[in-house]
Motif scaffolding. Structure first.
Motif, PDB file in Angstrom:
ATOM      1  N   CYS A 171      -3.027 -10.719   4.374  1.00  0.00           N
ATOM      2  CA  CYS A 171      -3.581  -9.184   4.462  1.00  0.00           C
ATOM      3  C   CYS A 171      -4.990  -9.580   4.608  1.00  0.00           C
ATOM      4  CB  CYS A 171      -3.392  -8.800   2.790  1.00  0.00           C
ATOM      5  SG  CYS A 171      -1.853  -8.451   2.309  1.00  0.00           S
ATOM      6  N   ARG A 172      -5.912 -10.506   4.271  1.00  0.00           N
ATOM      7  CA  ARG A 172      -7.184 -10.492   4.569  1.00  0.00           C
ATOM      8  C   ARG A 172      -7.222 -10.690   6.205  1.00  0.00           C
ATOM      9  NH1 ARG A 172     -10.844 -15.141   1.893  1.00  0.00           N
ATOM     10  NH2 ARG A 172     -10.475 -13.485   0.096  1.00  0.00           N
ATOM     11  N   LEU A 173      -6.245 -11.438   6.940  1.00  0.00           N
ATOM     12  CA  LEU A 173      -6.373 -11.450   8.408  1.00  0.00           C
ATOM     13  C   LEU A 173      -5.963 -10.059   8.975  1.00  0.00           C
ATOM     14  CD1 LEU A 173      -6.334 -12.942  10.959  1.00  0.00           C
ATOM     15  CD2 LEU A 173      -3.977 -13.676  10.456  1.00  0.00           C
ATOM     16  N   SER A 174      -5.250  -9.157   8.242  1.00  0.00           N
ATOM     17  CA  SER A 174      -4.810  -8.044   8.960  1.00  0.00           C
ATOM     18  C   SER A 174      -6.118  -7.134   8.784  1.00  0.00           C
ATOM     19  CB  SER A 174      -3.780  -7.256   8.189  1.00  0.00           C
ATOM     20  OG  SER A 174      -4.004  -7.069   6.779  1.00  0.00           O
ATOM     21  N   ARG A 175      -6.896  -7.242   7.806  1.00  0.00           N
ATOM     22  CA  ARG A 175      -7.909  -6.315   7.681  1.00  0.00           C
ATOM     23  C   ARG A 175      -9.080  -7.062   8.785  1.00  0.00           C
ATOM     24  NH1 ARG A 175      -6.853  -6.892   1.983  1.00  0.00           N
ATOM     25  NH2 ARG A 175      -8.343  -8.680   2.112  1.00  0.00           N
ATOM     26  N   ALA A 176      -9.173  -8.181   8.994  1.00  0.00           N
ATOM     27  CA  ALA A 176     -10.094  -8.592   9.872  1.00  0.00           C
ATOM     28  C   ALA A 176      -9.878  -8.000  11.349  1.00  0.00           C
ATOM     29  CB  ALA A 176     -10.320 -10.035   9.796  1.00  0.00           C
ATOM     30  N   LEU A 177      -8.345  -7.913  11.564  1.00  0.00           N
ATOM     31  CA  LEU A 177      -7.887  -7.565  12.910  1.00  0.00           C
ATOM     32  C   LEU A 177      -7.972  -6.100  12.998  1.00  0.00           C
ATOM     33  CD1 LEU A 177      -5.035 -10.237  13.274  1.00  0.00           C
ATOM     34  CD2 LEU A 177      -7.286 -10.201  14.416  1.00  0.00           C
ATOM     35  N   GLY A 178      -8.283  -5.429  11.920  1.00  0.00           N
ATOM     36  CA  GLY A 178      -8.086  -4.040  11.896  1.00  0.00           C
ATOM     37  C   GLY A 178      -6.772  -3.562  11.936  1.00  0.00           C
TER      38      GLY A 178
END
Length: 500
Positions: free
Chosen positions: A304-311
Protein backbone atom coordinates in the motif's frame (compact mmCIF):
# COMPACT_ATOMS: atom_id res chain seq x y z
CA UNK A 1 41.11 -19.33 4.03
CA UNK A 2 44.79 -19.35 4.94
CA UNK A 3 46.65 -16.16 4.19
CA UNK A 4 43.66 -13.94 4.99
CA UNK A 5 44.62 -10.44 6.18
CA UNK A 6 44.60 -10.12 9.94
CA UNK A 7 41.11 -9.50 11.21
CA UNK A 8 40.49 -5.82 11.83
CA UNK A 9 37.72 -6.58 14.31
CA UNK A 10 34.54 -4.55 14.53
CA UNK A 11 32.04 -3.27 17.01
CA UNK A 12 28.40 -2.28 16.69
CA UNK A 13 27.25 1.32 16.64
CA UNK A 14 23.75 2.68 16.06
CA UNK A 15 23.53 5.41 13.45
CA UNK A 16 21.25 6.77 10.78
CA UNK A 17 23.94 8.45 8.70
CA UNK A 18 27.44 7.01 8.52
CA UNK A 19 30.02 9.59 7.37
CA UNK A 20 32.91 7.11 7.65
CA UNK A 21 31.30 3.79 6.82
CA UNK A 22 33.70 0.83 6.53
CA UNK A 23 34.47 -0.13 2.97
CA UNK A 24 32.81 -3.54 3.28
CA UNK A 25 29.46 -1.82 3.96
CA UNK A 26 29.42 0.19 0.72
CA UNK A 27 27.30 -0.86 -2.25
CA UNK A 28 28.86 -1.68 -5.61
CA UNK A 29 27.54 1.59 -7.00
CA UNK A 30 29.13 3.54 -4.15
CA UNK A 31 32.38 1.64 -4.51
CA UNK A 32 32.74 2.27 -8.24
CA UNK A 33 32.10 6.00 -7.69
CA UNK A 34 34.74 6.11 -4.95
CA UNK A 35 37.21 4.10 -7.01
CA UNK A 36 36.77 6.30 -10.05
CA UNK A 37 37.18 9.39 -7.88
CA UNK A 38 40.37 8.01 -6.37
CA UNK A 39 39.22 8.33 -2.76
CA UNK A 40 39.73 4.59 -2.12
CA UNK A 41 41.74 1.81 -3.72
CA UNK A 42 40.49 -1.58 -4.88
CA UNK A 43 43.18 -3.19 -2.71
CA UNK A 44 41.81 -1.49 0.44
CA UNK A 45 38.26 -2.47 -0.52
CA UNK A 46 39.25 -6.10 -0.99
CA UNK A 47 41.19 -6.14 2.29
CA UNK A 48 38.12 -4.79 4.09
CA UNK A 49 35.81 -7.40 2.58
CA UNK A 50 38.22 -10.26 3.30
CA UNK A 51 38.56 -9.10 6.89
CA UNK A 52 34.78 -9.02 7.17
CA UNK A 53 34.61 -12.57 5.83
CA UNK A 54 37.19 -13.69 8.35
CA UNK A 55 35.26 -12.05 11.19
CA UNK A 56 31.72 -13.06 10.25
CA UNK A 57 31.78 -16.24 8.21
CA UNK A 58 32.80 -18.65 11.02
CA UNK A 59 29.30 -18.04 12.42
CA UNK A 60 27.37 -17.81 9.16
CA UNK A 61 29.02 -20.51 6.98
CA UNK A 62 28.29 -18.63 3.77
CA UNK A 63 31.48 -19.57 1.91
CA UNK A 64 32.96 -22.89 0.85
CA UNK A 65 36.06 -21.30 -0.70
CA UNK A 66 37.75 -17.90 -0.73
CA UNK A 67 40.59 -17.15 -3.15
CA UNK A 68 42.60 -14.61 -1.15
CA UNK A 69 45.64 -14.48 -3.40
CA UNK A 70 43.59 -14.27 -6.57
CA UNK A 71 41.36 -11.57 -5.10
CA UNK A 72 44.27 -9.39 -4.01
CA UNK A 73 45.96 -9.77 -7.39
CA UNK A 74 42.71 -8.81 -9.15
CA UNK A 75 42.35 -5.80 -6.84
CA UNK A 76 45.84 -4.59 -7.73
CA UNK A 77 44.97 -5.00 -11.41
CA UNK A 78 41.77 -3.01 -10.89
CA UNK A 79 43.72 -0.13 -9.33
CA UNK A 80 46.01 -0.15 -12.36
CA UNK A 81 42.98 -0.11 -14.69
CA UNK A 82 41.61 2.96 -12.93
CA UNK A 83 44.99 4.71 -13.23
CA UNK A 84 45.13 3.89 -16.95
CA UNK A 85 41.50 4.83 -17.62
CA UNK A 86 40.53 1.31 -18.74
CA UNK A 87 38.38 0.31 -15.77
CA UNK A 88 35.14 -1.54 -16.48
CA UNK A 89 31.74 -0.93 -14.89
CA UNK A 90 32.49 -3.38 -12.06
CA UNK A 91 36.24 -2.90 -11.73
CA UNK A 92 37.34 -3.43 -8.15
CA UNK A 93 33.94 -4.64 -6.93
CA UNK A 94 34.07 -7.89 -4.91
CA UNK A 95 31.54 -10.42 -6.25
CA UNK A 96 30.93 -13.91 -4.87
CA UNK A 97 29.65 -16.82 -6.96
CA UNK A 98 27.25 -19.57 -5.96
CA UNK A 99 28.94 -22.96 -5.95
CA UNK A 100 26.94 -24.10 -8.98
CA UNK A 101 28.92 -21.93 -11.43
CA UNK A 102 32.50 -22.40 -12.56
CA UNK A 103 35.16 -19.80 -11.78
CA UNK A 104 38.72 -20.02 -13.07
CA UNK A 105 41.08 -20.88 -10.23
CA UNK A 106 38.39 -22.09 -7.84
CA UNK A 107 36.66 -25.44 -7.45
CA UNK A 108 32.99 -26.09 -8.21
CA UNK A 109 31.50 -28.64 -5.83
CA UNK A 110 27.78 -28.20 -6.60
CA UNK A 111 27.10 -28.34 -2.85
CA UNK A 112 28.32 -31.91 -2.55
CA UNK A 113 30.05 -33.27 0.52
CA UNK A 114 33.29 -33.90 -1.34
CA UNK A 115 34.70 -30.93 -3.22
CA UNK A 116 36.93 -31.56 -6.24
CA UNK A 117 40.67 -31.16 -5.83
CA UNK A 118 41.27 -29.53 -9.22
CA UNK A 119 40.44 -25.84 -9.81
CA UNK A 120 38.31 -24.87 -12.79
CA UNK A 121 40.14 -23.73 -15.92
CA UNK A 122 37.11 -22.05 -17.50
CA UNK A 123 34.49 -19.56 -16.38
CA UNK A 124 30.79 -20.12 -16.88
CA UNK A 125 29.32 -17.54 -19.25
CA UNK A 126 27.89 -15.15 -16.66
CA UNK A 127 31.07 -15.38 -14.59
CA UNK A 128 33.09 -14.51 -17.69
CA UNK A 129 30.92 -11.44 -18.30
CA UNK A 130 31.39 -10.30 -14.71
CA UNK A 131 35.14 -10.80 -15.01
CA UNK A 132 35.21 -8.85 -18.28
CA UNK A 133 33.40 -6.00 -16.50
CA UNK A 134 36.21 -5.91 -13.91
CA UNK A 135 34.53 -7.70 -11.01
CA UNK A 136 36.79 -9.37 -8.44
CA UNK A 137 35.50 -12.94 -8.19
CA UNK A 138 36.77 -13.74 -4.74
CA UNK A 139 34.77 -16.67 -3.33
CA UNK A 140 32.30 -19.52 -3.82
CA UNK A 141 29.14 -19.49 -1.69
CA UNK A 142 27.41 -22.44 -0.09
CA UNK A 143 24.32 -24.16 -1.56
CA UNK A 144 22.41 -27.38 -0.93
CA UNK A 145 23.54 -30.07 -3.33
CA UNK A 146 22.80 -29.07 -6.92
CA UNK A 147 20.45 -26.39 -5.58
CA UNK A 148 17.77 -28.98 -4.97
CA UNK A 149 16.06 -27.38 -1.97
CA UNK A 150 15.00 -24.31 -0.02
CA UNK A 151 17.15 -25.74 2.76
CA UNK A 152 20.37 -23.93 3.69
CA UNK A 153 22.29 -27.15 4.42
CA UNK A 154 24.79 -28.57 1.97
CA UNK A 155 25.68 -32.24 1.80
CA UNK A 156 28.61 -31.92 4.20
CA UNK A 157 26.04 -31.20 6.92
CA UNK A 158 26.94 -27.52 7.32
CA UNK A 159 24.06 -25.03 7.40
CA UNK A 160 24.27 -21.40 6.32
CA UNK A 161 22.68 -19.10 8.91
CA UNK A 162 20.85 -15.86 8.38
CA UNK A 163 22.83 -13.08 10.07
CA UNK A 164 19.64 -11.79 11.65
CA UNK A 165 19.40 -14.84 13.93
CA UNK A 166 22.05 -17.50 14.03
CA UNK A 167 19.65 -20.32 14.93
CA UNK A 168 17.74 -19.83 11.67
CA UNK A 169 18.72 -20.86 8.16
CA UNK A 170 19.36 -18.49 5.27
CA UNK A 171 16.94 -20.28 2.93
CA UNK A 172 17.93 -21.83 -0.35
CA UNK A 173 19.26 -22.62 -2.61
CA UNK A 174 21.34 -19.41 -2.92
CA UNK A 175 21.95 -19.70 0.82
CA UNK A 176 25.51 -18.50 1.10
CA UNK A 177 24.98 -15.77 -1.48
CA UNK A 178 22.15 -14.16 0.50
CA UNK A 179 23.88 -14.48 3.87
CA UNK A 180 27.12 -13.06 2.48
CA UNK A 181 25.51 -9.94 1.05
CA UNK A 182 23.34 -9.41 4.14
CA UNK A 183 26.41 -9.51 6.39
CA UNK A 184 28.60 -7.24 4.27
CA UNK A 185 30.81 -10.01 2.89
CA UNK A 186 30.79 -8.49 -0.58
CA UNK A 187 28.12 -6.21 -2.07
CA UNK A 188 27.07 -8.50 -4.94
CA UNK A 189 26.57 -12.25 -5.22
CA UNK A 190 25.73 -14.35 -8.26
CA UNK A 191 22.81 -16.69 -7.59
CA UNK A 192 20.66 -19.11 -9.55
CA UNK A 193 16.89 -19.40 -9.41
CA UNK A 194 15.08 -22.52 -10.62
CA UNK A 195 12.15 -22.35 -8.20
CA UNK A 196 12.69 -19.15 -6.21
CA UNK A 197 16.26 -19.87 -5.15
CA UNK A 198 17.37 -16.22 -5.43
CA UNK A 199 14.22 -14.53 -4.14
CA UNK A 200 13.40 -16.74 -1.16
CA UNK A 201 16.83 -16.51 0.56
CA UNK A 202 16.91 -12.81 -0.29
CA UNK A 203 13.68 -12.39 1.68
CA UNK A 204 14.94 -14.40 4.66
CA UNK A 205 18.22 -12.45 4.74
CA UNK A 206 16.85 -8.94 4.11
CA UNK A 207 18.47 -8.22 0.73
CA UNK A 208 17.43 -7.66 -2.88
CA UNK A 209 17.00 -10.78 -5.01
CA UNK A 210 16.31 -10.37 -8.73
CA UNK A 211 15.12 -13.04 -11.16
CA UNK A 212 15.14 -11.33 -14.57
CA UNK A 213 12.99 -12.45 -17.46
CA UNK A 214 13.85 -15.93 -18.63
CA UNK A 215 16.59 -15.77 -21.26
CA UNK A 216 17.70 -12.17 -20.58
CA UNK A 217 20.83 -13.57 -18.91
CA UNK A 218 21.97 -16.56 -20.97
CA UNK A 219 22.90 -19.79 -19.20
CA UNK A 220 25.94 -21.73 -20.39
CA UNK A 221 26.79 -24.42 -19.71
CA UNK A 222 23.45 -25.73 -18.48
CA UNK A 223 24.21 -28.63 -16.21
CA UNK A 224 20.62 -29.96 -15.97
CA UNK A 225 19.03 -30.32 -19.43
CA UNK A 226 15.49 -30.73 -18.10
CA UNK A 227 15.88 -27.43 -16.24
CA UNK A 228 16.75 -25.57 -19.45
CA UNK A 229 13.43 -23.78 -19.62
CA UNK A 230 13.04 -22.50 -16.07
CA UNK A 231 16.48 -21.91 -14.50
CA UNK A 232 17.44 -18.24 -14.25
CA UNK A 233 20.63 -16.47 -13.16
CA UNK A 234 20.23 -13.39 -11.01
CA UNK A 235 21.98 -11.20 -8.45
CA UNK A 236 21.63 -10.79 -4.71
CA UNK A 237 22.54 -7.27 -3.63
CA UNK A 238 21.83 -4.70 -0.94
CA UNK A 239 20.40 -2.10 -3.33
CA UNK A 240 18.28 -2.00 -6.45
CA UNK A 241 20.99 0.02 -8.21
CA UNK A 242 23.47 -2.81 -7.70
CA UNK A 243 21.00 -5.33 -9.12
CA UNK A 244 20.56 -3.06 -12.15
CA UNK A 245 24.34 -2.83 -12.57
CA UNK A 246 24.67 -6.63 -12.48
CA UNK A 247 21.90 -6.96 -15.05
CA UNK A 248 23.50 -4.46 -17.43
CA UNK A 249 26.83 -6.32 -17.55
CA UNK A 250 25.43 -9.86 -17.77
CA UNK A 251 22.38 -9.55 -20.07
CA UNK A 252 22.25 -10.24 -23.77
CA UNK A 253 21.93 -13.20 -26.12
CA UNK A 254 24.66 -15.78 -26.58
CA UNK A 255 24.60 -18.36 -29.41
CA UNK A 256 25.39 -21.16 -26.95
CA UNK A 257 22.04 -20.59 -25.22
CA UNK A 258 19.32 -20.84 -27.90
CA UNK A 259 16.70 -19.56 -25.45
CA UNK A 260 18.55 -16.30 -24.74
CA UNK A 261 17.65 -12.97 -26.30
CA UNK A 262 18.59 -9.29 -26.31
CA UNK A 263 16.82 -5.95 -26.34
CA UNK A 264 17.92 -2.33 -26.00
CA UNK A 265 17.05 -1.93 -22.31
CA UNK A 266 19.63 -0.54 -19.89
CA UNK A 267 18.99 -0.37 -16.18
CA UNK A 268 21.71 1.50 -14.31
CA UNK A 269 20.42 4.92 -15.32
CA UNK A 270 16.80 4.12 -14.65
CA UNK A 271 15.34 7.13 -12.84
CA UNK A 272 11.75 7.36 -14.02
CA UNK A 273 8.94 6.82 -11.54
CA UNK A 274 6.11 5.19 -13.47
CA UNK A 275 2.59 6.45 -12.92
CA UNK A 276 -0.90 5.26 -13.66
CA UNK A 277 -0.02 1.66 -12.97
CA UNK A 278 -2.59 -1.01 -12.23
CA UNK A 279 -1.50 -2.98 -9.17
CA UNK A 280 -2.70 -6.38 -8.00
CA UNK A 281 -2.16 -8.43 -4.84
CA UNK A 282 -2.33 -12.22 -5.17
CA UNK A 283 -3.70 -14.17 -2.22
CA UNK A 284 -3.12 -17.90 -2.15
CA UNK A 285 -5.87 -20.10 -0.71
CA UNK A 286 -5.12 -21.50 2.73
CA UNK A 287 -4.78 -25.04 1.40
CA UNK A 288 -1.93 -23.90 -0.88
CA UNK A 289 -0.06 -21.74 1.63
CA UNK A 290 -0.65 -20.36 5.12
CA UNK A 291 1.02 -16.97 5.45
CA UNK A 292 2.19 -15.91 8.90
CA UNK A 293 -0.07 -13.11 10.16
CA UNK A 294 2.81 -10.72 10.83
CA UNK A 295 4.38 -11.40 7.44
CA UNK A 296 1.03 -10.80 5.74
CA UNK A 297 0.58 -7.48 7.53
CA UNK A 298 4.08 -6.21 6.81
CA UNK A 299 3.97 -7.06 3.12
CA UNK A 300 0.45 -5.72 2.56
CA UNK A 301 1.27 -2.44 4.32
CA UNK A 302 4.40 -2.09 2.20
CA UNK A 303 2.41 -2.77 -0.95
CA UNK A 304 0.00 0.00 0.00
CA UNK A 305 2.89 2.37 0.74
CA UNK A 306 4.30 1.63 -2.71
CA UNK A 307 0.94 2.30 -4.34
CA UNK A 308 0.80 5.72 -2.65
CA UNK A 309 4.35 6.51 -3.78
CA UNK A 310 3.35 5.67 -7.35
CA UNK A 311 0.16 7.72 -7.10
CA UNK A 312 -1.94 4.62 -7.65
CA UNK A 313 -4.98 3.19 -5.98
CA UNK A 314 -4.29 0.37 -3.50
CA UNK A 315 -3.61 -3.04 -5.04
CA UNK A 316 -6.64 -5.03 -6.09
CA UNK A 317 -6.83 -8.27 -4.11
CA UNK A 318 -7.09 -11.26 -6.42
CA UNK A 319 -7.10 -15.03 -5.94
CA UNK A 320 -3.64 -16.52 -6.21
CA UNK A 321 -2.40 -18.74 -8.99
CA UNK A 322 -3.26 -21.86 -7.03
CA UNK A 323 -1.06 -24.77 -6.12
CA UNK A 324 1.31 -25.39 -9.02
CA UNK A 325 3.53 -27.66 -6.97
CA UNK A 326 2.90 -30.82 -8.99
CA UNK A 327 4.03 -29.13 -12.20
CA UNK A 328 7.18 -27.80 -10.57
CA UNK A 329 7.80 -31.08 -8.76
CA UNK A 330 7.66 -33.22 -11.91
CA UNK A 331 10.00 -30.93 -13.83
CA UNK A 332 12.39 -30.47 -10.92
CA UNK A 333 12.59 -34.19 -10.13
CA UNK A 334 13.38 -35.01 -13.74
CA UNK A 335 16.00 -32.26 -13.83
CA UNK A 336 17.72 -33.67 -10.76
CA UNK A 337 17.49 -37.25 -12.03
CA UNK A 338 19.54 -36.34 -15.12
CA UNK A 339 22.48 -35.50 -12.84
CA UNK A 340 22.73 -38.82 -11.00
CA UNK A 341 23.06 -42.50 -11.78
CA UNK A 342 22.55 -45.55 -9.61
CA UNK A 343 23.87 -46.34 -7.15
CA UNK A 344 23.56 -42.95 -5.47
CA UNK A 345 26.52 -41.90 -3.34
CA UNK A 346 26.09 -42.32 0.39
CA UNK A 347 26.64 -38.59 0.87
CA UNK A 348 23.54 -37.64 -1.16
CA UNK A 349 20.94 -36.32 1.35
CA UNK A 350 17.90 -38.51 1.78
CA UNK A 351 15.40 -35.86 0.55
CA UNK A 352 17.45 -35.50 -2.63
CA UNK A 353 17.64 -39.29 -2.99
CA UNK A 354 13.84 -39.46 -2.91
CA UNK A 355 13.61 -36.65 -5.44
CA UNK A 356 16.05 -38.33 -7.84
CA UNK A 357 14.34 -41.70 -7.58
CA UNK A 358 10.94 -40.17 -8.24
CA UNK A 359 12.52 -38.52 -11.28
CA UNK A 360 13.69 -41.94 -12.52
CA UNK A 361 10.14 -43.28 -12.26
CA UNK A 362 8.35 -40.41 -14.03
CA UNK A 363 6.65 -41.35 -17.28
CA UNK A 364 6.30 -39.43 -20.51
CA UNK A 365 2.60 -39.18 -19.73
CA UNK A 366 3.38 -37.34 -16.50
CA UNK A 367 5.87 -35.07 -18.26
CA UNK A 368 3.29 -34.31 -20.93
CA UNK A 369 0.65 -33.46 -18.32
CA UNK A 370 3.09 -31.18 -16.52
CA UNK A 371 3.90 -29.45 -19.79
CA UNK A 372 0.23 -28.85 -20.58
CA UNK A 373 -0.41 -27.51 -17.08
CA UNK A 374 2.57 -25.22 -17.41
CA UNK A 375 1.26 -23.88 -20.71
CA UNK A 376 -2.12 -23.20 -19.10
CA UNK A 377 -0.39 -21.36 -16.25
CA UNK A 378 1.59 -19.26 -18.72
CA UNK A 379 -1.59 -18.11 -20.47
CA UNK A 380 -3.32 -17.41 -17.15
CA UNK A 381 -0.43 -15.16 -16.14
CA UNK A 382 -0.31 -13.57 -19.59
CA UNK A 383 -3.99 -12.69 -19.23
CA UNK A 384 -3.37 -11.38 -15.71
CA UNK A 385 -0.83 -8.89 -17.05
CA UNK A 386 -3.21 -7.70 -19.73
CA UNK A 387 -5.25 -6.24 -16.88
CA UNK A 388 -2.52 -5.34 -14.36
CA UNK A 389 0.98 -3.93 -14.66
CA UNK A 390 2.51 -5.10 -11.38
CA UNK A 391 1.60 -8.08 -9.23
CA UNK A 392 2.69 -8.30 -5.59
CA UNK A 393 2.91 -11.12 -3.05
CA UNK A 394 4.86 -12.00 0.07
CA UNK A 395 8.10 -13.61 -1.12
CA UNK A 396 8.05 -16.21 1.64
CA UNK A 397 5.08 -17.04 3.89
CA UNK A 398 7.21 -17.02 7.06
CA UNK A 399 10.17 -15.00 8.29
CA UNK A 400 12.38 -18.04 8.90
CA UNK A 401 12.78 -21.57 10.17
CA UNK A 402 15.50 -23.42 12.14
CA UNK A 403 18.70 -23.95 10.20
CA UNK A 404 18.65 -27.69 10.84
CA UNK A 405 15.15 -28.21 9.43
CA UNK A 406 15.36 -29.29 5.79
CA UNK A 407 12.60 -26.98 4.53
CA UNK A 408 9.09 -26.02 5.34
CA UNK A 409 6.78 -24.02 7.48
CA UNK A 410 6.51 -26.40 10.42
CA UNK A 411 7.82 -29.86 11.35
CA UNK A 412 4.50 -31.31 10.22
CA UNK A 413 4.74 -29.69 6.78
CA UNK A 414 7.75 -31.20 5.07
CA UNK A 415 6.60 -30.71 1.48
CA UNK A 416 9.63 -28.95 -0.02
CA UNK A 417 7.44 -26.86 -2.30
CA UNK A 418 5.25 -25.28 0.38
CA UNK A 419 7.49 -22.34 1.17
CA UNK A 420 7.74 -21.33 -2.48
CA UNK A 421 4.14 -21.30 -3.63
CA UNK A 422 4.35 -17.61 -4.57
CA UNK A 423 7.78 -17.71 -6.22
CA UNK A 424 8.20 -20.80 -8.39
CA UNK A 425 5.16 -20.15 -10.64
CA UNK A 426 7.13 -17.29 -12.17
CA UNK A 427 9.98 -19.64 -12.99
CA UNK A 428 7.46 -21.69 -14.94
CA UNK A 429 6.18 -18.61 -16.80
CA UNK A 430 9.52 -16.76 -17.13
CA UNK A 431 8.20 -13.42 -15.86
CA UNK A 432 10.70 -11.05 -14.20
CA UNK A 433 10.37 -10.91 -10.41
CA UNK A 434 12.23 -9.27 -7.55
CA UNK A 435 12.19 -9.64 -3.76
CA UNK A 436 12.69 -6.44 -1.78
CA UNK A 437 13.00 -5.97 1.99
CA UNK A 438 9.50 -4.99 3.12
CA UNK A 439 10.23 -4.55 6.83
CA UNK A 440 11.17 -6.45 9.96
CA UNK A 441 9.12 -8.48 12.39
CA UNK A 442 8.86 -7.61 16.08
CA UNK A 443 11.51 -10.29 16.61
CA UNK A 444 13.94 -8.58 14.24
CA UNK A 445 13.61 -10.82 11.19
CA UNK A 446 13.42 -9.42 7.65
CA UNK A 447 10.36 -9.95 5.46
CA UNK A 448 10.39 -9.86 1.66
CA UNK A 449 7.89 -8.33 -0.76
CA UNK A 450 7.82 -9.85 -4.25
CA UNK A 451 7.10 -7.67 -7.29
CA UNK A 452 6.34 -9.26 -10.66
CA UNK A 453 5.78 -7.62 -14.04
CA UNK A 454 4.69 -8.80 -17.46
CA UNK A 455 6.64 -10.86 -19.96
CA UNK A 456 10.08 -9.26 -20.47
CA UNK A 457 9.01 -6.04 -18.69
CA UNK A 458 12.24 -5.94 -16.67
CA UNK A 459 12.66 -2.18 -17.05
CA UNK A 460 9.27 -1.52 -15.48
CA UNK A 461 10.11 -3.94 -12.68
CA UNK A 462 13.32 -2.07 -11.87
CA UNK A 463 11.57 1.32 -12.06
CA UNK A 464 8.96 0.19 -9.54
CA UNK A 465 11.65 -1.37 -7.33
CA UNK A 466 13.60 1.90 -7.34
CA UNK A 467 10.42 3.76 -6.34
CA UNK A 468 9.86 1.37 -3.43
CA UNK A 469 13.48 1.74 -2.30
CA UNK A 470 13.14 5.52 -2.27
CA UNK A 471 10.03 5.48 -0.11
CA UNK A 472 11.13 2.65 2.19
CA UNK A 473 14.95 2.46 2.24
CA UNK A 474 16.64 -0.50 3.89
CA UNK A 475 20.32 -0.49 2.93
CA UNK A 476 21.50 1.00 6.26
CA UNK A 477 19.68 -1.64 8.30
CA UNK A 478 22.38 -4.11 9.29
CA UNK A 479 22.17 -7.29 11.34
CA UNK A 480 23.92 -7.42 14.71
CA UNK A 481 26.49 -10.19 14.52
CA UNK A 482 26.82 -10.59 18.25
CA UNK A 483 25.61 -13.63 20.16
CA UNK A 484 24.10 -11.74 23.09
CA UNK A 485 22.25 -9.27 20.91
CA UNK A 486 21.13 -12.05 18.60
CA UNK A 487 19.24 -13.58 21.48
CA UNK A 488 17.47 -10.28 22.07
CA UNK A 489 16.10 -10.52 18.48
CA UNK A 490 16.08 -6.79 17.98
CA UNK A 491 15.97 -5.14 14.58
CA UNK A 492 18.15 -2.04 14.68
CA UNK A 493 20.07 0.13 12.25
CA UNK A 494 23.68 -0.87 12.73
CA UNK A 495 26.99 -0.75 10.93
CA UNK A 496 30.33 -2.32 11.62
CA UNK A 497 33.28 -0.07 12.45
CA UNK A 498 36.94 -0.87 12.83
CA UNK A 499 38.41 -1.01 16.29
CA UNK A 500 41.00 1.64 16.81
Amino acid sequence: MGGTPASLGWTVVEVDLVPHAPLWSLSATELTAALRGGSVSAVSVMESVLARVEAADPRLHAFVEVDVEGAMAAAAAADEAYREGTAGPLSGVPVSVKDLSRVIGMRTGFGRARRPTTPDTRDDLTVARLRAAGAILFGKTRTPERGYSYSSTSSDGVSTRTPWRLDLGAGGSSSGAAAAVAAGMGPVALGTDGAGSVRLPAALCGVVGLKPSFGRIPVYPLHDPYAASFVHIGPLTRTVADAALFLDVTQGADPRDPLSWSDSATFTRTSATPSGLRLAWLEQPAEAMRVDTEVAGITWNSACRLSRALGCTPPVRLPGLGDQSEVQRVLWECAQATSYSEPLADSVPEPLRRMVRRGYSRTMTELGAAGRARTALFHSVRTLFQNYDVVMTPTCPVAGWPHDRPVGLSPAEDDPMRAGVDVYPFNLTGNPAISLPAGWTAGGLPVGLQLVTGWRADLLLLEVAFAFERVQPWADHWPVLDETRQKARRARKVVGSRRS
